[in-house]
Design an enzyme around this catalytic site. Structure first.
Site, PDB file in Angstrom:
ATOM      1  N   THR A  50       0.590   4.673   5.164  1.00  0.00           N
ATOM      2  CA  THR A  50      -0.287   3.453   5.799  1.00  0.00           C
ATOM      3  C   THR A  50       1.000   2.476   6.119  1.00  0.00           C
ATOM      4  O   THR A  50       0.840   1.883   7.465  1.00  0.00           O
ATOM      5  CB  THR A  50      -1.159   2.801   4.692  1.00  0.00           C
ATOM      6  OG1 THR A  50      -1.906   3.807   4.163  1.00  0.00           O
ATOM      7  CG2 THR A  50      -2.183   1.842   5.613  1.00  0.00           C
TER       8      THR A  50
ATOM      9  N   CYS B  45       2.585   0.605  -8.753  1.00  0.00           N
ATOM     10  CA  CYS B  45       3.399   1.097  -7.986  1.00  0.00           C
ATOM     11  C   CYS B  45       4.790   1.200  -8.555  1.00  0.00           C
ATOM     12  O   CYS B  45       5.405   2.078  -8.284  1.00  0.00           O
ATOM     13  CB  CYS B  45       3.566  -0.107  -6.671  1.00  0.00           C
ATOM     14  SG  CYS B  45       3.999  -1.709  -7.287  1.00  0.00           S
TER      15      CYS B  45
ATOM     16  N   GLU C 169       5.635  -3.480   1.025  1.00  0.00           N
ATOM     17  CA  GLU C 169       5.745  -2.990  -0.424  1.00  0.00           C
ATOM     18  C   GLU C 169       5.100  -1.620  -0.451  1.00  0.00           C
ATOM     19  O   GLU C 169       3.810  -1.598  -0.594  1.00  0.00           O
ATOM     20  CB  GLU C 169       5.371  -4.169  -1.426  1.00  0.00           C
ATOM     21  CG  GLU C 169       5.935  -5.373  -1.311  1.00  0.00           C
ATOM     22  CD  GLU C 169       7.343  -5.496  -1.736  1.00  0.00           C
ATOM     23  OE1 GLU C 169       7.682  -4.479  -2.428  1.00  0.00           O
ATOM     24  OE2 GLU C 169       7.883  -6.495  -2.086  1.00  0.00           O
TER      25      GLU C 169
ATOM     26  N   GLY D 237       0.636  -1.197  -0.055  1.00  0.00           N
ATOM     27  CA  GLY D 237       0.017   0.051  -0.061  1.00  0.00           C
ATOM     28  C   GLY D 237       0.858   1.199  -0.024  1.00  0.00           C
ATOM     29  O   GLY D 237       2.016   1.204  -0.379  1.00  0.00           O
TER      30      GLY D 237
HETATM   31  P1  NAD Z   1      -3.731   2.229   1.336  1.00  0.00           P
HETATM   32  O1  NAD Z   1      -2.028   2.259   1.995  1.00  0.00           O
HETATM   33  O2  NAD Z   1      -4.466   3.305   1.446  1.00  0.00           O
HETATM   34  O3  NAD Z   1      -4.235   0.850   1.730  1.00  0.00           O
HETATM   35  C1  NAD Z   1      -3.639  -0.247   1.460  1.00  0.00           C
HETATM   36  C2  NAD Z   1      -4.395  -1.360   2.254  1.00  0.00           C
HETATM   37  O4  NAD Z   1      -4.137  -0.876   3.810  1.00  0.00           O
HETATM   38  C3  NAD Z   1      -5.860  -1.317   2.263  1.00  0.00           C
HETATM   39  O5  NAD Z   1      -6.393  -2.553   2.213  1.00  0.00           O
HETATM   40  C4  NAD Z   1      -6.402  -0.491   3.637  1.00  0.00           C
HETATM   41  O6  NAD Z   1      -7.801  -0.606   3.902  1.00  0.00           O
HETATM   42  C5  NAD Z   1      -5.257  -0.812   4.540  1.00  0.00           C
HETATM   43  N1  NAD Z   1      -5.078   0.082   5.481  1.00  0.00           N
HETATM   44  C6  NAD Z   1      -5.316   1.408   5.558  1.00  0.00           C
HETATM   45  N2  NAD Z   1      -4.690   1.988   6.664  1.00  0.00           N
HETATM   46  C7  NAD Z   1      -4.319   0.763   7.414  1.00  0.00           C
HETATM   47  C8  NAD Z   1      -3.898   0.822   8.752  1.00  0.00           C
HETATM   48  N3  NAD Z   1      -3.619   1.866   9.568  1.00  0.00           N
HETATM   49  N4  NAD Z   1      -3.409  -0.423   9.114  1.00  0.00           N
HETATM   50  C9  NAD Z   1      -3.718  -1.609   8.447  1.00  0.00           C
HETATM   51  N5  NAD Z   1      -4.125  -1.528   7.274  1.00  0.00           N
HETATM   52  C10 NAD Z   1      -4.628  -0.254   6.761  1.00  0.00           C
HETATM   53  O7  NAD Z   1      -3.128   2.024  -0.296  1.00  0.00           O
HETATM   54  P2  NAD Z   1      -4.283   2.097  -1.663  1.00  0.00           P
HETATM   55  O8  NAD Z   1      -4.828   3.363  -1.789  1.00  0.00           O
HETATM   56  O9  NAD Z   1      -5.131   0.806  -1.587  1.00  0.00           O
HETATM   57  O10 NAD Z   1      -3.270   1.563  -2.808  1.00  0.00           O
HETATM   58  C11 NAD Z   1      -2.284   2.606  -3.357  1.00  0.00           C
HETATM   59  C12 NAD Z   1      -1.047   2.633  -3.002  1.00  0.00           C
HETATM   60  O11 NAD Z   1      -0.423   1.197  -2.898  1.00  0.00           O
HETATM   61  C13 NAD Z   1       0.104   3.429  -3.781  1.00  0.00           C
HETATM   62  O12 NAD Z   1       0.912   4.057  -2.772  1.00  0.00           O
HETATM   63  C14 NAD Z   1       1.084   2.533  -4.388  1.00  0.00           C
HETATM   64  O13 NAD Z   1       2.261   2.729  -4.782  1.00  0.00           O
HETATM   65  C15 NAD Z   1       1.009   1.394  -3.269  1.00  0.00           C
HETATM   66  N6  NAD Z   1       1.362  -0.017  -4.191  1.00  0.00           N
HETATM   67  C16 NAD Z   1       2.510  -0.493  -3.838  1.00  0.00           C
HETATM   68  C17 NAD Z   1       2.988  -1.622  -4.311  1.00  0.00           C
HETATM   69  C18 NAD Z   1       4.257  -2.306  -4.284  1.00  0.00           C
HETATM   70  O14 NAD Z   1       4.550  -3.518  -4.751  1.00  0.00           O
HETATM   71  N7  NAD Z   1       5.212  -1.795  -3.822  1.00  0.00           N
HETATM   72  C19 NAD Z   1       1.915  -2.350  -5.305  1.00  0.00           C
HETATM   73  C20 NAD Z   1       0.658  -1.851  -5.386  1.00  0.00           C
HETATM   74  C21 NAD Z   1       0.300  -0.571  -4.771  1.00  0.00           C
END
Ligand code: NAD
Length: 486
Positions: free
Chosen positions: A226, A279, A244, A222
């Site tokens: 986060t 990402c 990641e 994510g």
């Molecule tokens: P996000 O960080 O908002 O959410 C990711 C997940 O975490 C969701 O399921 C969300 O409900 C959960 N979450 C939120 N707050 C939390 C907390 N405090 N504790 C535990 N879980 C929590 O990300 P998003 O908007 O769903 O996705 C976009 C982001 O993900 C972008 O920054 C992107 O670059 C990143 N991403 C990274 C990769 C990688 O492999 N490096 C791959 C895909 C996406």
């Protein structure tokens, strides 16, 4: 309509509250819903995982491999039917949904295939005695995933965790959960109750899950903010983490690049694939001043070929953004760039869809003459807009890439492969791709993950299995140390 359920200890459960999933291409269309799990349900899922752990972890590896191979087969058999739904709930085009599902199936069979060798005990015997080094599972794992590639990003955690003998509670993003919940439901037949649990819902569900004291390891994908919260929660119990996180990947174009339409299309795909919501998507392009104008012209021609429309329409080559919040964020980044004097060139063809104003659509844009301090250059835009920036000295670009807080991936574009491999060694990023920057750049046999704030730990490769094991040493050493220290 798919009304997903929680999976707790092998049983399906609803919740009093549900979250509707609407189509990003037409938000008036509701595709289904998932339960918003209560904290009591999250606790129950973690307890089920903890209860199932001793039996699952002590099964012979071949049985866990068998379950994972069966999972690969189930996912594979679901591809054809579920690709259109994944595009409808996520926004991305059919080809990208197919990649999501195919990679998920592939990662299960690949991980099962390498597990015997990777998890094997090592034994050292010498005159001083005997030392056994073993990899054992960690315990109940929380797997938390985002919406852009909901299926493969989940299985990049589930496959190594499960085959290594851990049990799991998966928490998908509420923004694209339907196909994934269908898959987890279908997989229950291959795992004993409590081994593969799933709780759906918003951020609070994730927070409750990662702070549960019985969770021993968190696999998270994510955003960086986060990720920081997850790491803070993990610190309480010294839980293991694999993170990641976001990226702001640069493409470094060298002065010998051929600017053919084929090359330009590949760069455009790196930047605008999945509507820029990858990402490791290409998020800034550095071009030598000498070829800058010719590059921009050739690149814009390639971007102009993009056809924007609903993800499940086979004519679309770019779908809408996934959600309103994401679209609002990208629009603001573009407006800030415009206000600062940057040139925004909006390109592409728009499919004639009646629902255009009800979807999260944006046309692809190329930004030139951007101030390097703008958010569109320094931050992760995660949308269909990319800045092209001039450079005179390659060392200056390397410095910019290395001083960025991000370090997920970078790509080098050149006619001289050897030059690119040498330059790649100077970049502070987890991956460096040469002449590509899309899913075809990835090799599951090689580790993938970020340097700096882009993450911690690696997925893919034998390292992904190591990440879901704890090392243990058992030794009988009564004589003098063995040869290495004597
Ligand atoms: P996000 O960080 O908002 O959410 C990711 C997940 O975490 C969701 O399921 C969300 O409900 C959960 N979450 C939120 N707050 C939390 C907390 N405090 N504790 C535990 N879980 C929590 O990300 P998003 O908007 O769903 O996705 C976009 C982001 O993900 C972008 O920054 C992107 O670059 C990143 N991403 C990274 C990769 C990688 O492999 N490096 C791959 C895909 C996406």
């Amino acid at each position: 309509m798919i009304n997903g359920k929680l999976i707790i200890n092998g049983r399906e459960e609803a919740s009093d509250r549900t979250i509707e999933v609407a189509s990003p291409a037409d938000t008036r269309v509701v595709l289904g819903s998932v339960p918003d799990a209560t904290s009591v349900q999250v606790d129950a899922a973690v307890e089920a995982a903890a209860t199932a752990f001793p039996e699952w972890s002590s099964r012979p590896l071949e049985e866990r491999q068998g379950a994972l191979l069966a999972a690969a087969g189930v996912i594979h058999d679901m591809i054809e039917e579920y690709v259109p739904l994944l595009s409808r709930e996520n926004g991305k085009i059919l080809e990208e949904s197919k990649i999501d599902l195919e990679f998920a199936s592939g990662i299960c069979s690949y991980t099962a295939g390498i597990s015997a060798e990777t998890l094997a005990d090592q034994e050292i015997r010498d005159t001083g005695g005997r030392t056994l080094i073993r990899r054992r599972p960690i315990g109940p794992v929380a797997a938390i995933t985002p919406w852009n590639f909901p299926v493969v990003l989940s299985f990049m955690k589930l496959a190594p965790a499960l085959v290594a003998g851990n049990t799991v509670v998966l928490k998908p993003s509420e923004n694209s959960p339907l196909v994934l919940t269908e898959i987890i439901r279908a997989l229950q037949q291959h795992f004993p109750p409590g081994v593969l649990n799933m709780v759906t819902g918003g951020d609070t569900v994730g927070e409750t899950l990662v702070s549960h004291p019985l969770i021993r390891k968190i696999g998270f994908t994510g955003g960086i903010d986060t990720g920081r919260k997850v790491m803070t929660a993990a610190a309480q119990d010294i839980k293991r983490v694999t993170l990641e996180l976001g990226g702001n990947d640069p493409a470094i174009v060298l002065d010998d690049l051929d600017l053919s339409p084929g090359t330009m299309r590949r760069i455009a795909k790196g930047a605008f694939g999945t509507t820029g919501q990858v990402c490791f998507g290409l998020k800034r392009i550095y071009v030598p001043t000498r070829i800058h104008d010719r590059f921009v012209e050739a690149f814009c021609s390639a971007v102009d070929e993009i056809v924007v429309g609903p993800g499940d329409d086979p004519r679309s080559t770019m779908g809408p953004l996934n959600n309103a919040q994401q679209k609002g964020m990208v629009e603001k980044i573009v407006e800030d760039a415009r206000a600062s004097g940057a040139i925004i060139t909006t390109l592409g063809q728009r499919l004639d869809t009646a629902a255009w104003e009800h979807g999260h659509f944006m046309m692809p844009s190329v930004i030139t003459e951007a101030d390097p301090r703008l958010a569109v250059v320094e931050e992760e835009q995660f949308g269909p807009v990319v800045p092209v920036l001039r450079y005179d000295e390659l060392d200056e670009v390397i410095r910019l890439v290395n001083q960025s807080q991000y370090g997920l991936a970078a790509s080098i574009w050149t006619s001289d492969e050897e030059r690119a491999f040498l330059l790649g060694r100077r970049l502070d990023t987890g991956s460096v791709f040469v002449n590509s920057h899309t899913f075809t750049s990835l090799d599951p046999r090689a580790p993938f993950g970020g340097a700096k704030r882009s993450g911690l730990g690696r997925e893919f490769s034998p390292d992904s299995l190591h990440a879901y094991t704890e090392l243990q040493t058992i030794s009988r050493r009564t004589g003098p140390p063995g040869p290495p220290l004597s």
